[in-house]
Design an enzyme around this catalytic site. Structure first.
Site, PDB file in Angstrom:
ATOM      1  N   GLU A  29      38.217  22.349  90.447  1.00  0.00           N
ATOM      2  CA  GLU A  29      37.011  21.850  89.787  1.00  0.00           C
ATOM      3  C   GLU A  29      37.333  20.806  88.723  1.00  0.00           C
ATOM      4  O   GLU A  29      38.400  20.835  88.129  1.00  0.00           O
ATOM      5  CB  GLU A  29      36.325  23.005  89.060  1.00  0.00           C
ATOM      6  CG  GLU A  29      35.838  24.080  89.977  1.00  0.00           C
ATOM      7  CD  GLU A  29      35.303  25.272  89.200  1.00  0.00           C
ATOM      8  OE1 GLU A  29      34.942  25.104  88.028  1.00  0.00           O
ATOM      9  OE2 GLU A  29      35.267  26.351  89.791  1.00  0.00           O
ATOM     10  N   CYS A  72      37.103  16.620  82.411  1.00  0.00           N
ATOM     11  CA  CYS A  72      37.962  17.790  82.296  1.00  0.00           C
ATOM     12  C   CYS A  72      38.566  18.023  83.674  1.00  0.00           C
ATOM     13  O   CYS A  72      37.839  18.251  84.641  1.00  0.00           O
ATOM     14  CB  CYS A  72      37.096  18.973  81.861  1.00  0.00           C
ATOM     15  SG  CYS A  72      37.980  20.538  81.895  1.00  0.00           S
ATOM     16  N   CYS A 123      45.515  30.046  88.894  1.00  0.00           N
ATOM     17  CA  CYS A 123      46.317  30.114  87.679  1.00  0.00           C
ATOM     18  C   CYS A 123      47.011  31.470  87.669  1.00  0.00           C
ATOM     19  O   CYS A 123      46.465  32.456  88.161  1.00  0.00           O
ATOM     20  CB  CYS A 123      45.407  29.991  86.456  1.00  0.00           C
ATOM     21  SG  CYS A 123      46.289  29.989  84.878  1.00  0.00           S
ATOM     22  N   CYS A 140      44.662  35.474  81.829  1.00  0.00           N
ATOM     23  CA  CYS A 140      43.784  35.718  80.665  1.00  0.00           C
ATOM     24  C   CYS A 140      42.568  36.519  81.133  1.00  0.00           C
ATOM     25  O   CYS A 140      41.954  36.208  82.148  1.00  0.00           O
ATOM     26  CB  CYS A 140      43.347  34.398  80.028  1.00  0.00           C
ATOM     27  SG  CYS A 140      44.740  33.432  79.410  1.00  0.00           S
ATOM     28  N   CYS A 182      38.950  34.835  81.852  1.00  0.00           N
ATOM     29  CA  CYS A 182      38.910  33.551  82.559  1.00  0.00           C
ATOM     30  C   CYS A 182      38.755  33.730  84.064  1.00  0.00           C
ATOM     31  O   CYS A 182      39.471  34.533  84.678  1.00  0.00           O
ATOM     32  CB  CYS A 182      40.190  32.773  82.255  1.00  0.00           C
ATOM     33  SG  CYS A 182      40.236  31.163  83.045  1.00  0.00           S
ATOM     34  N   GLY A 212      43.906  26.115  85.785  1.00  0.00           N
ATOM     35  CA  GLY A 212      45.366  26.052  85.742  1.00  0.00           C
ATOM     36  C   GLY A 212      45.919  25.927  84.344  1.00  0.00           C
ATOM     37  O   GLY A 212      45.197  25.637  83.387  1.00  0.00           O
ATOM     38  N   GLU A 213      47.209  26.136  84.249  1.00  0.00           N
ATOM     39  CA  GLU A 213      47.921  26.014  82.974  1.00  0.00           C
ATOM     40  C   GLU A 213      48.827  24.779  83.090  1.00  0.00           C
ATOM     41  O   GLU A 213      49.837  24.811  83.810  1.00  0.00           O
ATOM     42  CB  GLU A 213      48.731  27.301  82.728  1.00  0.00           C
ATOM     43  CG  GLU A 213      49.756  27.216  81.624  1.00  0.00           C
ATOM     44  CD  GLU A 213      49.233  26.641  80.307  1.00  0.00           C
ATOM     45  OE1 GLU A 213      48.198  27.094  79.796  1.00  0.00           O
ATOM     46  OE2 GLU A 213      49.886  25.709  79.791  1.00  0.00           O
ATOM     47  N   SER A 254      45.471  21.181  77.098  1.00  0.00           N
ATOM     48  CA  SER A 254      45.172  22.515  76.595  1.00  0.00           C
ATOM     49  C   SER A 254      46.129  23.529  77.218  1.00  0.00           C
ATOM     50  O   SER A 254      46.339  23.546  78.428  1.00  0.00           O
ATOM     51  CB  SER A 254      43.725  22.861  76.955  1.00  0.00           C
ATOM     52  OG  SER A 254      43.381  24.130  76.460  1.00  0.00           O
ATOM     53  N   SER A 288      45.105  27.326  73.102  1.00  0.00           N
ATOM     54  CA  SER A 288      44.159  28.432  73.253  1.00  0.00           C
ATOM     55  C   SER A 288      44.724  29.639  72.531  1.00  0.00           C
ATOM     56  O   SER A 288      45.536  30.373  73.076  1.00  0.00           O
ATOM     57  CB  SER A 288      43.974  28.740  74.747  1.00  0.00           C
ATOM     58  OG  SER A 288      43.461  27.603  75.384  1.00  0.00           O
ATOM     59  N   LEU A 289      44.292  29.813  71.307  1.00  0.00           N
ATOM     60  CA  LEU A 289      44.847  30.879  70.471  1.00  0.00           C
ATOM     61  C   LEU A 289      44.076  32.182  70.685  1.00  0.00           C
ATOM     62  O   LEU A 289      44.649  33.205  71.038  1.00  0.00           O
ATOM     63  CB  LEU A 289      44.805  30.426  69.008  1.00  0.00           C
ATOM     64  CG  LEU A 289      45.572  31.265  68.004  1.00  0.00           C
ATOM     65  CD1 LEU A 289      47.049  31.342  68.346  1.00  0.00           C
ATOM     66  CD2 LEU A 289      45.400  30.686  66.589  1.00  0.00           C
ATOM     67  N   HIS A 290      42.789  32.124  70.465  1.00  0.00           N
ATOM     68  CA  HIS A 290      41.850  33.220  70.793  1.00  0.00           C
ATOM     69  C   HIS A 290      42.012  34.519  70.020  1.00  0.00           C
ATOM     70  O   HIS A 290      41.180  35.415  70.135  1.00  0.00           O
ATOM     71  CB  HIS A 290      41.869  33.544  72.295  1.00  0.00           C
ATOM     72  CG  HIS A 290      41.525  32.388  73.179  1.00  0.00           C
ATOM     73  ND1 HIS A 290      40.732  31.335  72.778  1.00  0.00           N
ATOM     74  CD2 HIS A 290      41.861  32.116  74.467  1.00  0.00           C
ATOM     75  CE1 HIS A 290      40.606  30.466  73.777  1.00  0.00           C
ATOM     76  NE2 HIS A 290      41.278  30.908  74.804  1.00  0.00           N
ATOM     77  N   ASN A 325      31.892  32.066  77.860  1.00  0.00           N
ATOM     78  CA  ASN A 325      30.983  32.058  79.000  1.00  0.00           C
ATOM     79  C   ASN A 325      31.210  33.355  79.751  1.00  0.00           C
ATOM     80  O   ASN A 325      32.349  33.666  80.114  1.00  0.00           O
ATOM     81  CB  ASN A 325      31.317  30.893  79.944  1.00  0.00           C
ATOM     82  CG  ASN A 325      30.823  29.576  79.410  1.00  0.00           C
ATOM     83  OD1 ASN A 325      29.653  29.426  79.094  1.00  0.00           O
ATOM     84  ND2 ASN A 325      31.729  28.620  79.295  1.00  0.00           N
ATOM     85  N   CYS A 361      35.235  28.020  83.381  1.00  0.00           N
ATOM     86  CA  CYS A 361      36.349  27.679  84.258  1.00  0.00           C
ATOM     87  C   CYS A 361      36.376  28.530  85.519  1.00  0.00           C
ATOM     88  O   CYS A 361      36.359  29.747  85.434  1.00  0.00           O
ATOM     89  CB  CYS A 361      37.662  27.951  83.548  1.00  0.00           C
ATOM     90  SG  CYS A 361      37.920  26.917  82.160  1.00  0.00           S
TER      91      CYS A 361
HETATM   92  N1  SAH Z   1      45.370  27.085  80.744  1.00  0.00           N
HETATM   93  C1  SAH Z   1      44.957  26.195  79.707  1.00  0.00           C
HETATM   94  C2  SAH Z   1      43.853  25.230  80.107  1.00  0.00           C
HETATM   95  C3  SAH Z   1      42.737  25.728  80.963  1.00  0.00           C
HETATM   96  S1  SAH Z   1      41.588  26.839  80.254  1.00  0.00           S
HETATM   97  C4  SAH Z   1      44.575  26.975  78.479  1.00  0.00           C
HETATM   98  O1  SAH Z   1      44.630  28.188  78.506  1.00  0.00           O
HETATM   99  O2  SAH Z   1      44.284  26.364  77.467  1.00  0.00           O
HETATM  100  C5  SAH Z   1      40.651  25.856  79.157  1.00  0.00           C
HETATM  101  C6  SAH Z   1      40.027  26.625  78.021  1.00  0.00           C
HETATM  102  O3  SAH Z   1      38.925  27.423  78.492  1.00  0.00           O
HETATM  103  C7  SAH Z   1      40.981  27.585  77.376  1.00  0.00           C
HETATM  104  O4  SAH Z   1      40.847  27.545  75.978  1.00  0.00           O
HETATM  105  C8  SAH Z   1      40.524  28.906  77.926  1.00  0.00           C
HETATM  106  O5  SAH Z   1      40.951  29.976  77.156  1.00  0.00           O
HETATM  107  C9  SAH Z   1      39.025  28.715  77.957  1.00  0.00           C
HETATM  108  N2  SAH Z   1      38.281  29.665  78.771  1.00  0.00           N
HETATM  109  C10 SAH Z   1      38.666  30.295  79.884  1.00  0.00           C
HETATM  110  N3  SAH Z   1      37.697  31.115  80.332  1.00  0.00           N
HETATM  111  C11 SAH Z   1      36.667  30.981  79.499  1.00  0.00           C
HETATM  112  C12 SAH Z   1      35.376  31.571  79.419  1.00  0.00           C
HETATM  113  N4  SAH Z   1      34.967  32.468  80.317  1.00  0.00           N
HETATM  114  N5  SAH Z   1      34.574  31.198  78.402  1.00  0.00           N
HETATM  115  C13 SAH Z   1      34.988  30.295  77.476  1.00  0.00           C
HETATM  116  N6  SAH Z   1      36.184  29.703  77.500  1.00  0.00           N
HETATM  117  C14 SAH Z   1      37.027  30.046  78.489  1.00  0.00           C
END
Ligand code: SAH
Length: 344
Positions: A90, A103, A110, A114, A117, A157-158, A189, A212-214, A288, A331
């Site tokens: 996508e 994007c 991936c 996570c 995701c 993907g990462e 990212s 992506s710290l979270h 999301n 994503c």
């Molecule tokens: N793998 C990389 C880039 C792809 S994900 C990364 O982890 O950064 C891009 C961003 O979307 C990341 O910050 C990821 O954590 C976030 N993301 C993934 N699923 C999501 C969701 N359901 N809602 C909001 N953000 C999400």
């Protein structure tokens, strides 16, 4: 068969010489593949016999639009692209005041796992080739009739798990004879592959690093992101500080706000303490919701309160504007919908 579109100009020169052609042919081919985006038949200033020879020896792994959704709210366009081997990825085209950002995906699927995701639900299918990353941009430009001025490697993907191909893409996309998109307009990212953040810093490119710290601590981070078992938050933050020092670029952090999990004031305080004194920016993303997981996005009030706490530590944070909220914006969602349609 050689993937001719993923070759850097110097590799293309050597390849053309091997085929017994003058070096300037490499310039011509590069322009056709990258600035114009055509196949061998369209390369009208090459002799027909040479075009045929290229067709016999090489392939161009372009992506094709399999489906698209256009947001009625803000014109955001989400593409489902089919790859040459039948995999799907996508991309999302977003219009901002400062230009159009695409994007893009860097892998089909991936393997980072996570918990929130959708891209990772079925694991990694394969790495994307540099040409497949370029082609997402070209197709979006062709479809919208508008120029893509910025790119974020934030789709499926990462990127740092496909390091060599991503690096090659970054060199190709920036090339003046190709798409010519400046590195300052590109963000990468990552969920935090510390060793490769360090490698990337040494490339001394002007890419913005988005991490992506979270979660502000290891325990919470481990519960939502398996990569946290490999690298601690403090190792990650140290690598970010070094990236800033080496490249002069300010890091941005993404922080997904999951209701009752990551969005409390206590966690905001803990995050503020850890980031205090750095020049970073924090993007807060109310998550999301994906149907396979029970996580719920934070409320606006919780997001605003989080911003307020961070500001007391001198950290600027913004709650990400939701573009395309009516079109499976998270994503991997569009691909999953597509695959379940195919399976039915
Ligand atoms: N793998 C990389 C880039 C792809 S994900 C990364 O982890 O950064 C891009 C961003 O979307 C990341 O910050 C990821 O954590 C976030 N993301 C993934 N699923 C999501 C969701 N359901 N809602 C909001 N953000 C999400």
């Amino acid at each position: 068969m050689t993937d001719i579109k993923s070759m850097l100009p110097e590799e293309l020169s050597a390849f053309v010489a091997e085929l017994g052609q003058p070096k300037y042919r490499a310039d011509q081919i590069f322009k056709w593949l990258h600035a114009v985006g055509t196949d061998f038949d369209g390369m009208t200033d090459l002799p027909k016999a040479f075009r045929d020879k290229l067709g016999e020896n090489c392939f161009i792994p372009d992506v094709t639009v399999a489906a698209k959704q256009v947001s009625k709210i803000d014109g955001t366009v989400k593409y489902l692209f089919k790859l040459y081997d039948g995999e799907y990825i996508e991309s999302v085209f977003m219009r901002y005041h400062h230009g159009n950002t695409l994007c893009i995906s860097t892998q089909a699927g991936c393997r980072m796992g996570c918990k929130f995701c959708a891209s990772t639900l079925n694991g990694l299918k394969r790495n994307l080739l540099p040409a497949e990353m370029i082609s997402q941009i070209q197709d979006a430009q062709k479809d919208t009739g508008e120029r893509v001025t910025g790119v974020v490697l934030m789709g499926m993907g990462e990127p740092l798990d496909n390091y060599d191909n991503v690096l090659k893409f970054l060199r190709l996309v920036n090339h003046p004879k190709g798409l010519n998109i400046g590195h300052r307009h590109i963000s990468l990212s990552t969920c935090g592959l510390v060793d490769n953040i360090r490698r990337l810093a040494e490339e001394k490119m002007q890419i913005t690093l988005s991490v992506s710290l979270h979660a502000p601590n290891d325990e919470l981070r481990k519960s939502i992101m398996p990569i946290a078992n490999k690298y601690t938050v403090s190792q990650l933050l140290e690598a970010c500080r070094d990236y800033e020092k080496i490249t002069g670029r300010r890091t941005s952090f993404e922080y997904a706000l999951i209701s009752g999990v990551t969005d409390t004031k206590e966690l905001a305080t803990e995050l503020g303490k850890k980031l205090k004194g750095s020049l970073c920016h924090v993007n807060l993303i109310p998550i999301n919701e994906i149907k396979e997981r029970s996580y719920v996005g934070a409320s606006r009030a919780a997001a605003d309160a989080f911003v307020k706490v961070l500001s007391t530590f001198g950290i600027t944070a913004t709650v990400r504007r939701k573009l395309g909220s009516d079109i499976s914006a998270a994503c991997g969602q569009l691909r999953d919908e597509h695959e379940s349609l195919v399976e039915q």
